[in-house]
Design a protein around this motif. Structure first.
Motif, short mmCIF file in Angstrom:
data_model
loop_
_atom_site.label_atom_id
_atom_site.label_comp_id
_atom_site.label_asym_id
_atom_site.label_seq_id
_atom_site.Cartn_x
_atom_site.Cartn_y
_atom_site.Cartn_z
N LYS A 36 -7.46 0.88 0.79
CA LYS A 36 -7.40 -0.56 0.50
C LYS A 36 -8.18 -1.28 1.61
O LYS A 36 -7.96 -1.03 2.78
N ASP A 50 0.83 -1.20 0.00
CA ASP A 50 0.00 0.00 0.00
C ASP A 50 0.87 1.26 0.00
O ASP A 50 0.53 2.25 -0.63
N ARG A 87 2.12 1.59 -3.55
CA ARG A 87 1.04 2.12 -4.40
C ARG A 87 0.91 3.63 -4.20
O ARG A 87 0.77 4.38 -5.16
N LEU A 88 0.95 4.07 -2.95
CA LEU A 88 0.84 5.49 -2.63
C LEU A 88 1.93 6.28 -3.34
O LEU A 88 1.66 7.30 -3.98
N LYS A 91 3.70 5.41 -5.95
CA LYS A 91 3.56 5.31 -7.40
C LYS A 91 2.43 6.20 -7.93
O LYS A 91 2.60 6.92 -8.92
N GLU A 92 1.27 6.17 -7.27
CA GLU A 92 0.10 6.90 -7.76
C GLU A 92 0.12 8.38 -7.41
O GLU A 92 -0.54 9.17 -8.07
N LYS A 93 0.79 8.75 -6.32
CA LYS A 93 0.90 10.15 -5.88
C LYS A 93 -0.45 10.87 -5.78
O LYS A 93 -0.64 11.95 -6.36
N PRO A 94 -1.40 10.31 -5.03
CA PRO A 94 -2.70 10.99 -4.91
C PRO A 94 -2.56 12.28 -4.09
O PRO A 94 -1.60 12.45 -3.34
#
Length: 81
Positions: free
Chosen positions: A76, A26, A29-30, A32-35
């Motif tokens: 998630k 997780d 993912r954070l 990589k996605e850079k929300p």
């Protein structure tokens, strides 16, 4: 950090707050996605999360994303974990 999301460990990674026993995938993912959020958290210390292993015993839990104004939503879901 919203008080209701508090846990036992806090880290800052790439400018995001990581609170509690968050699974490594997780965090990856954070990054990589850079929300556009302040961070992610696993409130409390659920059995089965990284560092909280207890044999085969596991509790359902959710990794929550939280904004700078304190709003949160599910990042998630491990309810069927």
């Amino acid at each position: 950090m919203p008080q209701d999301l508090a846990s036992c460990h806090t880290a800052i990674i790439n400018g995001y707050a990581i609170e509690g026993h968050v699974p490594a995938n997780d965090i990856k993912r954070l990054i990589k996605e850079k929300p556009d959020i302040a961070g992610i958290a696993v409130p409390g210390m659920p059995l089965g999360t990284p560092g909280m292993e207890a044999g085969e015993r596991k509790e359902s839990f959710a990794v929550l994303a939280f904004s700078r104004n304190g709003e949160s939503n599910i990042f998630k879901d491990y309810q069927s974990y």
